[in-house]
Design a protein around this motif. Structure first.
Motif, PDB file in Angstrom:
ATOM      1  N   LEU A   3      36.622 -41.918 -22.546  1.00 35.03           N
ATOM      2  CA  LEU A   3      38.078 -41.844 -22.051  1.00 35.03           C
ATOM      3  C   LEU A   3      37.990 -41.903 -20.605  1.00 35.03           C
ATOM      4  N   LEU A   4      36.929 -40.963 -20.048  1.00 35.26           N
ATOM      5  CA  LEU A   4      36.700 -40.778 -18.681  1.00 35.26           C
ATOM      6  C   LEU A   4      36.163 -42.129 -18.147  1.00 35.26           C
ATOM      7  N   GLU A   5      35.337 -42.689 -18.876  1.00 37.61           N
ATOM      8  CA  GLU A   5      34.821 -43.985 -18.383  1.00 37.61           C
ATOM      9  C   GLU A   5      35.931 -44.893 -18.119  1.00 37.61           C
ATOM     10  N   MET A   6      36.773 -45.124 -19.083  1.00 40.55           N
ATOM     11  CA  MET A   6      37.780 -45.888 -19.005  1.00 40.55           C
ATOM     12  C   MET A   6      38.885 -45.670 -17.986  1.00 40.55           C
ATOM     13  N   LEU A   7      39.227 -44.539 -17.885  1.00 43.70           N
ATOM     14  CA  LEU A   7      40.033 -43.948 -16.840  1.00 43.70           C
ATOM     15  C   LEU A   7      39.844 -44.256 -15.589  1.00 43.70           C
ATOM     16  N   LEU A   8      38.272 -43.852 -15.305  1.00 42.55           N
ATOM     17  CA  LEU A   8      37.753 -44.084 -13.783  1.00 42.55           C
ATOM     18  C   LEU A   8      37.639 -45.546 -13.748  1.00 42.55           C
ATOM     19  N   ASP A   9      37.445 -46.460 -14.493  1.00 38.90           N
ATOM     20  CA  ASP A   9      37.251 -47.770 -14.354  1.00 38.90           C
ATOM     21  C   ASP A   9      38.466 -48.515 -13.860  1.00 38.90           C
ATOM     22  N   ARG A  10      39.518 -47.892 -14.417  1.00 39.12           N
ATOM     23  CA  ARG A  10      40.834 -48.533 -14.173  1.00 39.12           C
ATOM     24  C   ARG A  10      41.352 -47.911 -12.792  1.00 39.12           C
ATOM     25  N   PHE A  11      41.395 -46.716 -12.800  1.00 39.53           N
ATOM     26  CA  PHE A  11      41.728 -46.055 -11.434  1.00 39.53           C
ATOM     27  C   PHE A  11      41.148 -45.877 -10.232  1.00 39.53           C
ATOM     28  N   LEU A  12      39.851 -45.397 -10.377  1.00 39.62           N
ATOM     29  CA  LEU A  12      39.077 -45.071  -9.516  1.00 39.62           C
ATOM     30  C   LEU A  12      37.668 -46.004  -9.554  1.00 39.62           C
ATOM     31  N   PRO A  13      37.613 -47.066  -9.210  1.00 38.77           N
ATOM     32  CA  PRO A  13      36.408 -47.937  -9.578  1.00 38.77           C
ATOM     33  C   PRO A  13      35.443 -47.504  -8.576  1.00 38.77           C
ATOM     34  N   GLY A  14      35.541 -46.988  -7.334  1.00 36.45           N
ATOM     35  CA  GLY A  14      34.428 -46.297  -6.594  1.00 36.45           C
ATOM     36  C   GLY A  14      33.739 -45.450  -7.080  1.00 36.45           C
ATOM     37  N   VAL A  15      34.557 -44.582  -7.765  1.00 35.74           N
ATOM     38  CA  VAL A  15      33.744 -43.080  -8.167  1.00 35.74           C
ATOM     39  C   VAL A  15      33.041 -43.747  -9.588  1.00 35.74           C
ATOM     40  N   HIS A  16      33.740 -44.855 -10.363  1.00 34.11           N
ATOM     41  CA  HIS A  16      32.910 -45.369 -11.414  1.00 34.11           C
ATOM     42  C   HIS A  16      31.765 -45.891 -11.021  1.00 34.11           C
ATOM     43  N   ALA A  17      31.663 -46.689 -10.103  1.00 33.27           N
ATOM     44  CA  ALA A  17      30.341 -47.374  -9.699  1.00 33.27           C
ATOM     45  C   ALA A  17      29.444 -46.285  -9.334  1.00 33.27           C
ATOM     46  N   ALA A  18      29.819 -45.209  -8.716  1.00 33.79           N
ATOM     47  CA  ALA A  18      28.921 -44.175  -8.361  1.00 33.79           C
ATOM     48  C   ALA A  18      28.307 -43.524  -9.528  1.00 33.79           C
ATOM     49  N   PHE A  19      29.183 -43.194 -10.934  1.00 35.13           N
ATOM     50  CA  PHE A  19      28.669 -42.768 -11.767  1.00 35.13           C
ATOM     51  C   PHE A  19      27.731 -43.561 -12.579  1.00 35.13           C
ATOM     52  N   GLY A  20      27.950 -44.817 -12.408  1.00 37.55           N
ATOM     53  CA  GLY A  20      26.911 -45.765 -12.886  1.00 37.55           C
ATOM     54  C   GLY A  20      26.846 -45.614 -14.403  1.00 37.55           C
ATOM     55  N   VAL A  21      25.456 -45.892 -14.749  1.00 38.69           N
ATOM     56  CA  VAL A  21      25.234 -45.844 -16.032  1.00 38.69           C
ATOM     57  C   VAL A  21      25.177 -44.489 -16.874  1.00 38.69           C
ATOM     58  N   PHE A  22      25.314 -43.282 -15.880  1.00 38.00           N
ATOM     59  CA  PHE A  22      25.076 -41.867 -16.601  1.00 38.00           C
ATOM     60  C   PHE A  22      26.076 -41.748 -17.375  1.00 38.00           C
ATOM     61  N   LEU A  23      27.529 -42.133 -17.412  1.00 32.98           N
ATOM     62  CA  LEU A  23      28.503 -41.451 -18.109  1.00 32.98           C
ATOM     63  C   LEU A  23      28.092 -41.731 -19.803  1.00 32.98           C
ATOM     64  N   PRO A  24      27.758 -42.761 -19.991  1.00 34.38           N
ATOM     65  CA  PRO A  24      27.677 -43.273 -21.615  1.00 34.38           C
ATOM     66  C   PRO A  24      26.491 -42.170 -21.983  1.00 34.38           C
ATOM     67  N   LEU A  25      25.472 -42.037 -21.230  1.00 33.06           N
ATOM     68  CA  LEU A  25      24.179 -41.440 -21.609  1.00 33.06           C
ATOM     69  C   LEU A  25      24.670 -39.910 -22.027  1.00 33.06           C
ATOM     70  N   LEU A  26      25.517 -39.325 -21.141  1.00 31.98           N
ATOM     71  CA  LEU A  26      25.900 -37.901 -21.439  1.00 31.98           C
ATOM     72  C   LEU A  26      26.470 -37.654 -22.784  1.00 31.98           C
TER      73      LEU A  26
END
Lengths: 202, 221
Positions: A96-119
């Motif tokens: 959910l966090l990944e989808m929300l960030l991708d939709r509303f804060l693409p900059g932050v999402h890019a900063a998180f990069g591949v780590f979110l799904p790993l968590l």
């Protein structure tokens, strides 16, 4: 124990990677460069701050012994299902966090990069929820504990990555290069963090 | 002499040459936390090996029926169910050890070693090789765990499996326990030393340097 004490003890005295050895896989694998380490640290704080209180709600409303009393089944004890429920909640929150960030804060999402799904499969995050059950934290305590644990992880991984970035130019024995020296470094940092336990005891 | 069968090498490869902990950096999370004493290390090693072998077998059996998109969830659910069974068994028959292992048995669920093996091996291979591969990796992991647990218990308390091996100074012997061995840092140092030792014996495992010194041509100082 006041909430501030709980935060400090979660971040320093019971530092997840250095004192409890939790989340070491990502701790070691993603600490080569400071930029990735900072991204991982922020993702950890966010995910732990959300999942621990959420799992506290799930546990106390559905799984704890006698928790289903509101539905008319006071004798049912589902606490053995906690593990499955927690993993499900963590996976869902991360997604959910990944989808929300991708939709509303693409900059932050890019900063998180591949780590979110790993968590999703990070032991430190699951351990946060399991410790919450073992020590029967309330909702607020769970929130503070999650944030503190995430902060401690972020601090430790950032510091380790800074040391490793400097060591990249050092002339180490071949067998010690990479993983070996990282363990020794983590050991030295852990020695430093164990002095926080002395401070807390006084 | 006959050449070793592929199954045999699948079993023995991960023991030292492809050790999951020291070479592949998998499953370290739990490897260090439970090694202050040999009994907890043994229990943990056994539980992990069983979970690893069973989950590899189950996932390999249904590997053609798992849709790719949700395979991680399916794998985690299978592993978590097995872990719950092991946890309940430990609480029933080995209550004291299960108390001192605290949350770490449950954390086998997220042990990268389990998911790593099911992802990379069991998903593409029939059940028998998958289970043997899982068994080999479990044994490789157990080897590291037992070695570190034995050293920490021997030098931290002078005992092995609870029996007094080195006579303590306070009981008239000569051995003073090293308090550091009971603390977290010693596990890092020991594992670091172990990695160093293995890579000195087997130089092909050493990691390449990140930066090479610039070559100075002959005759130019």
């Amino acid at each position: 124990m006041s909430l501030w004490d709980l935060f400090l003890s979660a971040a320093f005295v019971e530092n997840l990677p250095l004192t409890l050895f939790l989340g070491l896989c990502t701790f070691l694998a993603l600490s080569k460069r400071p930029e990735t380490a900072v991204g991982l640290g922020i993702a950890m704080i966010a995910v732990m701050g959300v999942t621990v209180p959420l799992n506290q709600l799930v546990y106390s409303a559905l799984l704890a012994p006698g928790a289903l009393a509101w539905a008319g089944y006071p004798e049912i004890d589902l606490s053995y299902l906690a593990l499955l429920a927690f993993i499900g909640v963590i996976a869902a929150v991360v997604q959910l966090l990944e989808m929300l960030l991708d939709r509303f804060l693409p900059g932050v999402h890019a900063a998180f990069g591949v780590f979110l799904p790993l968590l999703t499969v990070q032991c430190a995050i699951l351990a946060g929820s399991l410790f919450m059950v073992e020590r029967s934290y309330t909702l607020t305590e769970g929130l503070v504990f999650g944030l503190g644990g995430g902060t401690g992880f972020a601090l430790a991984v950032t510091m380790l990555s800074a040391i490793r970035a400097r060591l990249a130019y050092a002339d180490l024995p071949a067998g010690l290069r990479g993983l070996g020296i990282t363990f020794i470094l983590a050991g030295l940092m852990s020695l430093g963090f164990s002095s926080f336990a002395q401070m807390a005891a006084q | 002499m006959t050449a070793p069968s592929p199954l045999w090498s699948t079993l023995t490869q991960p023991l030292i040459r492809q050790n999951p902990v020291t070479l592949q950096i998998l499953g370290i999370c739990s490897a260090l936390a439970v090694t202050t004493q040999l009994p907890t290390a043994l229990t943990m090693a056994g539980s992990l090996t069983i979970v690893l072998a069973l989950s590899a077998g189950i996932i390999s059996l249904i590997r053609r029926h798992i849709p790719d998109a949700i395979r991680l969830i399916v794998q985690i659910v299978i592993v978590a169910s097995l872990v719950i069974v092991i946890d309940q068994l430990l609480q029933a028959y080995l209550f004291e050890i299960s108390q001192s292992l605290s949350v770490f048995v449950s954390l086998i669920t997220t042990n990268c070693l389990v998911l790593g093996r099911t992802e990379s091996f069991a998903r593409h291979n029939p059940p028998l090789p998958s289970m043997i591969d899982a068994l080999g990796n479990g044994l490789g992991y157990s080897l590291v765990l037992i070695a570190i647990g034995a050293v920490r218990e021997l030098f931290g308390a002078g005992t092995l499996l609870g029996y007094q091996v080195l006579p303590l100074a306070e009981q008239g012997g000569w051995f003073t326990p090293l308090a550091l061995m009971m603390l977290a840092p010693s596990a890092f140092f020991l594992l670091g030393g172990l990695v160093w030792a293995i890579r000195t014996v087997r130089p092909e495992q050493a990691e390449p340097p990140e930066f090479a010194a610039p070559q100075i041509p002959e005759g130019m100082e």
